[in-house]
Design a protein around this motif. Structure first.
Motif, PDB file in Angstrom:
ATOM      1  N   PHE A  91       0.843  -1.200   0.000  1.00  0.00           N
ATOM      2  CA  PHE A  91       0.000   0.000   0.000  1.00  0.00           C
ATOM      3  C   PHE A  91       0.875   1.247   0.000  1.00  0.00           C
ATOM      4  CE2 PHE A  91       0.783  -0.847   4.463  1.00  0.00           C
ATOM      5  CZ  PHE A  91       0.961   0.399   5.033  1.00  0.00           C
ATOM      6  N   CYS A 101       1.348  -5.147   2.829  1.00  0.00           N
ATOM      7  CA  CYS A 101       0.064  -5.369   3.496  1.00  0.00           C
ATOM      8  C   CYS A 101       0.219  -6.444   4.565  1.00  0.00           C
ATOM      9  CB  CYS A 101      -0.990  -5.823   2.481  1.00  0.00           C
ATOM     10  SG  CYS A 101      -1.420  -4.605   1.217  1.00  0.00           S
ATOM     11  N   CYS A 108      -4.734  -3.721   0.142  1.00  0.00           N
ATOM     12  CA  CYS A 108      -5.109  -3.149   1.436  1.00  0.00           C
ATOM     13  C   CYS A 108      -5.070  -1.626   1.402  1.00  0.00           C
ATOM     14  CB  CYS A 108      -4.183  -3.668   2.528  1.00  0.00           C
ATOM     15  SG  CYS A 108      -2.439  -3.223   2.292  1.00  0.00           S
ATOM     16  N   GLN A 109      -5.748  -1.026   2.375  1.00  0.00           N
ATOM     17  CA  GLN A 109      -5.717   0.429   2.540  1.00  0.00           C
ATOM     18  C   GLN A 109      -4.505   0.836   3.374  1.00  0.00           C
ATOM     19  OE1 GLN A 109      -9.488   1.445   4.276  1.00  0.00           O
ATOM     20  NE2 GLN A 109     -10.614   1.142   2.386  1.00  0.00           N
ATOM     21  N   ASN A 110      -4.184   0.005   4.352  1.00  0.00           N
ATOM     22  CA  ASN A 110      -3.002   0.202   5.192  1.00  0.00           C
ATOM     23  C   ASN A 110      -2.628  -1.141   5.796  1.00  0.00           C
ATOM     24  OD1 ASN A 110      -4.686  -0.101   7.617  1.00  0.00           O
ATOM     25  ND2 ASN A 110      -5.416   1.958   7.113  1.00  0.00           N
ATOM     26  N   THR A 113      -5.728  -2.779   7.514  1.00  0.00           N
ATOM     27  CA  THR A 113      -7.033  -2.839   6.850  1.00  0.00           C
ATOM     28  C   THR A 113      -6.905  -3.446   5.461  1.00  0.00           C
ATOM     29  OG1 THR A 113      -7.664  -0.811   8.029  1.00  0.00           O
ATOM     30  CG2 THR A 113      -9.100  -1.530   6.224  1.00  0.00           C
ATOM     31  N   VAL A 115      -8.413  -5.288   2.052  1.00  0.00           N
ATOM     32  CA  VAL A 115      -9.655  -5.241   1.270  1.00  0.00           C
ATOM     33  C   VAL A 115      -9.806  -6.466   0.364  1.00  0.00           C
ATOM     34  CG1 VAL A 115      -9.838  -2.731   1.300  1.00  0.00           C
ATOM     35  CG2 VAL A 115      -8.556  -3.832  -0.530  1.00  0.00           C
TER      36      VAL A 115
END
Length: 211
Positions: A91, A101, A108-110, A113, A115
């Protein structure tokens, strides 16, 4: 003077330096910028880049000079301000670098988190990829969801759980006044209520079925 764009002959000093140079502290000569800088200036006695050379980028971690784009690992699109697109499984941070990730996550967003999980055997729950075996009665998983449950269980609408199948029992009551008379059929779901028959002339018969 080759490094001077405009000079003053009376004082033999440069008033404007060419790109790649900055005015020295004496205010007369021009000094070559750092090799990472396309243009630069002097601020509080320290040289600072304005624009970067090709192959370099500005970083919030380095205020004065530009950094080599070779430092931008796991990046698929490098720019003069850092990375703009990371490889799968990484990310983009606020510093325009790529960070990995969480475990078994491919998008992922971070770091905390996710996805999208690895294609098979993992279920995405609350931003974390978990092994499908940790989900009760789940037999297999694909595309971040449980796809099959044990016998007697069915998938939830979200695909994150396997719920027990609840059978609907129906009681059928046949009433007749005599053996030859037509039967009246009543079918209704059982809801824990007692059915009482007051007319003694009716002969009830019962059958239990599931749907």
């Amino acid at each position: 003077i080759d490094d001077c764009y405009d000079c003053e002959s009376e004082t033999n000093s440069c008033t404007k330096c060419r790109d790649g140079y900055y005015k020295a502290s004496d205010g007369k000569a021009c000094t070559k910028c750092d090799s990472s800088c396309l243009t630069c200036f002097l601020f509080n006695g320290l040289e600072r880049c304005i624009d970067c050379q090709v192959g370099y980028y500005r970083s919030v971690a380095q205020e004065r000079f530009c950094l080599s784009q070779d430092l931008l690992t796991n990046c698929t699109n490098k720019t003069n301000t850092g990375c703009s697109v990371c490889e799968n499984g990484f990310f983009l941070t606020d510093a325009k670098t790529c960070q990995k990730c969480g475990l078994n996550c491919i998008s992922c967003q971070n770091e905390k988190t996710c996805v999208k999980c690895k294609e098979e055997n993992y279920v995405l729950k609350e931003g974390v990829c978990v092994d499908y075996k940790t989900i009760q009665h789940c037999k297999e998983a694909k595309n971040s969801k449980c796809t099959s449950c044990d016998d007697g269980f069915e998938l939830s609408k979200t695909g994150l759980e396997c719920n027990e199948i609840v059978k609907d029992y129906t009681l059928t009551i046949a009433l007749s006044t005599s053996k030859s008379a037509p039967k009246a059929i009543i079918a209704a779901p059982i809801i824990n209520k007692t059915i009482s028959l007051k007319r003694e002339s009716f002969v009830p018969s019962f059958s239990l079925s599931t749907t």
